[in-house]
Design an enzyme around this catalytic site. Sequence first.
Site, PDB file in Angstrom:
ATOM      1  N   SER A  49       0.837  -1.166  -0.048  1.00 50.56           N
ATOM      2  CA  SER A  49      -0.043  -0.046  -0.139  1.00 50.56           C
ATOM      3  C   SER A  49       0.799   1.295  -0.069  1.00 50.56           C
ATOM      4  O   SER A  49       1.708   1.281   0.868  1.00 50.56           O
ATOM      5  CB  SER A  49      -0.567   0.129   1.267  1.00 50.56           C
ATOM      6  OG  SER A  49      -1.413   1.516   1.531  1.00 50.56           O
ATOM      7  N   HIS A  91      -1.024  -1.717  -3.872  1.00 47.39           N
ATOM      8  CA  HIS A  91      -2.441  -1.442  -3.376  1.00 47.39           C
ATOM      9  C   HIS A  91      -2.559  -0.176  -3.078  1.00 47.39           C
ATOM     10  O   HIS A  91      -1.773   0.758  -2.555  1.00 47.39           O
ATOM     11  CB  HIS A  91      -2.426  -2.225  -1.830  1.00 47.39           C
ATOM     12  CG  HIS A  91      -3.691  -2.076  -1.343  1.00 47.39           C
ATOM     13  ND1 HIS A  91      -4.753  -3.008  -1.204  1.00 47.39           N
ATOM     14  CD2 HIS A  91      -4.417  -1.064  -0.329  1.00 47.39           C
ATOM     15  CE1 HIS A  91      -5.674  -2.663  -0.455  1.00 47.39           C
ATOM     16  NE2 HIS A  91      -5.477  -1.602  -0.088  1.00 47.39           N
ATOM     17  N   ASP A 119      -5.107   2.827  -2.040  1.00 45.22           N
ATOM     18  CA  ASP A 119      -6.113   3.335  -1.135  1.00 45.22           C
ATOM     19  C   ASP A 119      -6.908   4.370  -1.452  1.00 45.22           C
ATOM     20  O   ASP A 119      -6.238   5.627  -1.419  1.00 45.22           O
ATOM     21  CB  ASP A 119      -5.719   3.465   0.230  1.00 45.22           C
ATOM     22  CG  ASP A 119      -5.202   1.911   0.803  1.00 45.22           C
ATOM     23  OD1 ASP A 119      -6.246   1.183   0.892  1.00 45.22           O
ATOM     24  OD2 ASP A 119      -4.225   1.697   1.171  1.00 45.22           O
ATOM     25  N   MET A 147      -9.785   7.003  -0.960  1.00 50.10           N
ATOM     26  CA  MET A 147     -10.521   7.624   0.229  1.00 50.10           C
ATOM     27  C   MET A 147     -11.146   8.976  -0.353  1.00 50.10           C
ATOM     28  O   MET A 147     -10.550   9.922  -0.722  1.00 50.10           O
ATOM     29  CB  MET A 147      -9.848   7.834   1.230  1.00 50.10           C
ATOM     30  CG  MET A 147      -9.067   6.509   1.738  1.00 50.10           C
ATOM     31  SD  MET A 147      -7.809   6.821   3.129  1.00 50.10           S
ATOM     32  CE  MET A 147      -7.358   5.196   3.768  1.00 50.10           C
ATOM     33  N   HIS A 158      -8.408  -0.439  -3.879  1.00 49.64           N
ATOM     34  CA  HIS A 158      -9.405  -0.587  -2.643  1.00 49.64           C
ATOM     35  C   HIS A 158     -10.000   0.903  -2.671  1.00 49.64           C
ATOM     36  O   HIS A 158      -9.682   1.879  -2.244  1.00 49.64           O
ATOM     37  CB  HIS A 158      -8.583  -0.953  -1.349  1.00 49.64           C
ATOM     38  CG  HIS A 158      -9.201  -0.858  -0.229  1.00 49.64           C
ATOM     39  ND1 HIS A 158      -8.647  -0.971   1.062  1.00 49.64           N
ATOM     40  CD2 HIS A 158     -10.935  -1.031   0.148  1.00 49.64           C
ATOM     41  CE1 HIS A 158      -9.666  -0.924   1.990  1.00 49.64           C
ATOM     42  NE2 HIS A 158     -10.797  -1.079   1.412  1.00 49.64           N
ATOM     43  N   MET A 194     -12.595   3.106  -0.953  1.00 50.68           N
ATOM     44  CA  MET A 194     -13.282   3.418   0.347  1.00 50.68           C
ATOM     45  C   MET A 194     -13.927   4.594  -0.056  1.00 50.68           C
ATOM     46  O   MET A 194     -13.711   5.892   0.611  1.00 50.68           O
ATOM     47  CB  MET A 194     -12.437   3.671   1.396  1.00 50.68           C
ATOM     48  CG  MET A 194     -11.563   2.131   1.757  1.00 50.68           C
ATOM     49  SD  MET A 194     -10.006   2.345   2.702  1.00 50.68           S
ATOM     50  CE  MET A 194      -8.859   2.443   1.438  1.00 50.68           C
ATOM     51  N   MET A 225     -10.772  -6.545   6.493  1.00 51.07           N
ATOM     52  CA  MET A 225     -10.110  -5.361   7.054  1.00 51.07           C
ATOM     53  C   MET A 225      -9.575  -5.798   8.183  1.00 51.07           C
ATOM     54  O   MET A 225     -10.634  -6.477   9.294  1.00 51.07           O
ATOM     55  CB  MET A 225     -10.965  -4.144   7.072  1.00 51.07           C
ATOM     56  CG  MET A 225     -11.173  -3.527   5.912  1.00 51.07           C
ATOM     57  SD  MET A 225     -10.002  -2.929   4.891  1.00 51.07           S
ATOM     58  CE  MET A 225      -9.020  -1.805   5.800  1.00 51.07           C
ATOM     59  N   PHE A 249      -6.643   5.155   7.514  1.00 52.73           N
ATOM     60  CA  PHE A 249      -5.478   5.710   7.921  1.00 52.73           C
ATOM     61  C   PHE A 249      -4.552   4.500   7.865  1.00 52.73           C
ATOM     62  O   PHE A 249      -4.758   3.419   8.335  1.00 52.73           O
ATOM     63  CB  PHE A 249      -5.076   6.288   9.280  1.00 52.73           C
ATOM     64  CG  PHE A 249      -6.245   7.679   9.260  1.00 52.73           C
ATOM     65  CD1 PHE A 249      -6.062   8.899   8.904  1.00 52.73           C
ATOM     66  CD2 PHE A 249      -7.610   7.266   9.895  1.00 52.73           C
ATOM     67  CE1 PHE A 249      -6.953   9.920   9.101  1.00 52.73           C
ATOM     68  CE2 PHE A 249      -8.614   8.177  10.176  1.00 52.73           C
ATOM     69  CZ  PHE A 249      -7.969   9.587   9.538  1.00 52.73           C
ATOM     70  N   GLY A 250      -3.181   4.834   7.616  1.00 58.40           N
ATOM     71  CA  GLY A 250      -2.070   3.760   7.763  1.00 58.40           C
ATOM     72  C   GLY A 250      -1.781   3.705   9.110  1.00 58.40           C
ATOM     73  O   GLY A 250      -1.986   4.509   9.663  1.00 58.40           O
ATOM     74  N   ASP A 303      -6.044  -6.628   5.225  1.00 58.89           N
ATOM     75  CA  ASP A 303      -5.535  -5.150   5.183  1.00 58.89           C
ATOM     76  C   ASP A 303      -5.524  -4.312   6.495  1.00 58.89           C
ATOM     77  O   ASP A 303      -6.417  -4.118   7.032  1.00 58.89           O
ATOM     78  CB  ASP A 303      -6.190  -4.577   4.308  1.00 58.89           C
ATOM     79  CG  ASP A 303      -5.845  -3.019   3.605  1.00 58.89           C
ATOM     80  OD1 ASP A 303      -4.737  -2.600   4.236  1.00 58.89           O
ATOM     81  OD2 ASP A 303      -6.537  -2.536   3.147  1.00 58.89           O
TER      82      ASP A 303
HETATM   83  C1  DX5 Z   1      -6.633   1.645   5.505  1.00 52.01           C
HETATM   84  C2  DX5 Z   1      -5.893   1.298   4.266  1.00 52.01           C
HETATM   85  C3  DX5 Z   1      -4.806   0.437   4.183  1.00 52.01           C
HETATM   86  C4  DX5 Z   1      -3.600   0.950   4.942  1.00 52.01           C
HETATM   87  C5  DX5 Z   1      -2.732   0.050   5.238  1.00 52.01           C
HETATM   88  O1  DX5 Z   1      -7.498   2.495   5.511  1.00 52.01           O
HETATM   89  O2  DX5 Z   1      -6.936   0.408   3.765  1.00 52.01           O
HETATM   90  O3  DX5 Z   1      -4.624  -0.320   2.996  1.00 52.01           O
HETATM   91  O4  DX5 Z   1      -3.017   1.698   3.950  1.00 52.01           O
HETATM   92  O5  DX5 Z   1      -1.639   0.910   6.023  1.00 52.01           O
HETATM   93  P1  DX5 Z   1      -0.814   0.013   7.261  1.00 52.01           P
HETATM   94  O6  DX5 Z   1       0.099  -1.454   6.815  1.00 52.01           O
HETATM   95  O7  DX5 Z   1      -0.047   1.107   7.715  1.00 52.01           O
HETATM   96  O8  DX5 Z   1      -1.864  -0.647   8.436  1.00 52.01           O
HETATM   97 ZN    ZN Z   2      -6.598  -0.572   1.806  1.00 53.45          ZN
END
Ligand code: DX5
Ligand code: ZN
Length: 216
Positions: A8, A33, A35, A37, A66, A68, A137, A143-144, A175
């Site tokens: 990601s 990946h 993300d 948002m 992905h 969201m 999930m 957020f990461g 994820d």
């Molecule tokens: C969260 C995302 C993830 C995220 C994963 O909303 O869907 O893909 O980027 O990041 P880490 O590995 O830091 O949890």
């Molecule tokens: Zn994701």
Amino acid sequence: MEPMISASILNADFSRLEEQIQSAEQAGVDWIHLDIMDGHFVPNISFGPQVASICRKITKLPLDTHLMISNPDQFIDAFADAGSDYISVHVENNPHIHRTLQNIQKKNKQPGIVLNPGTPLQSIFPVLHMVKFVLIMTVNPGFGGQAFLPETMQKVTELSQKIQAENLDILIEVDGGINADTIKIARYAGANVFVVGSYIFNNATGIDSAVRSLKG
Ligand code: DX5
Ligand code: ZN
């Protein structure tokens, strides 16, 4: 099956995106990946189809998109045309999920269905025959860098048993909060594809050794 890593880029250094993606590719990740948002479905905004097409130019690895976002149907064509290979959509707040998955199929992309940690596994059973992968999930999306929720593993185990019992051709992706320790827990439960963001891109030991520790 060897664990597959979907890197990601959410927490990658976007000022050096090309270099970061190439390093991940050289280190042996399997998918990239993306993300997506929108500030509505999740409390954060990331990037759109333009960045997806930049990634498409940088790498030949499959792009695992992905979504969201609140109205995924509105953006499936744009992300498909930008070069996504896999497109996943959430089961939550989607009153027409069959139609959404059909829209992905019509674009000849691999459809996936995603469940948040609080969503029961049964909610995806009506569309299981339509998907190539299920994304469970392991954090609440947005957020990461959040901590892995171990209670989500029950769904992974149950889905993995169902896939085996019914001989289905479906991958299980997880994820959120995946690192060299939590990947073992998720693998044991039956997951096949592991989304990893900050552990790869914010790792003090570097991208290469991070990916090696995940595969080992
Ligand atoms: C969260 C995302 C993830 C995220 C994963 O909303 O869907 O893909 O980027 O990041 P880490 O590995 O830091 O949890
Ligand atoms: Zn994701």
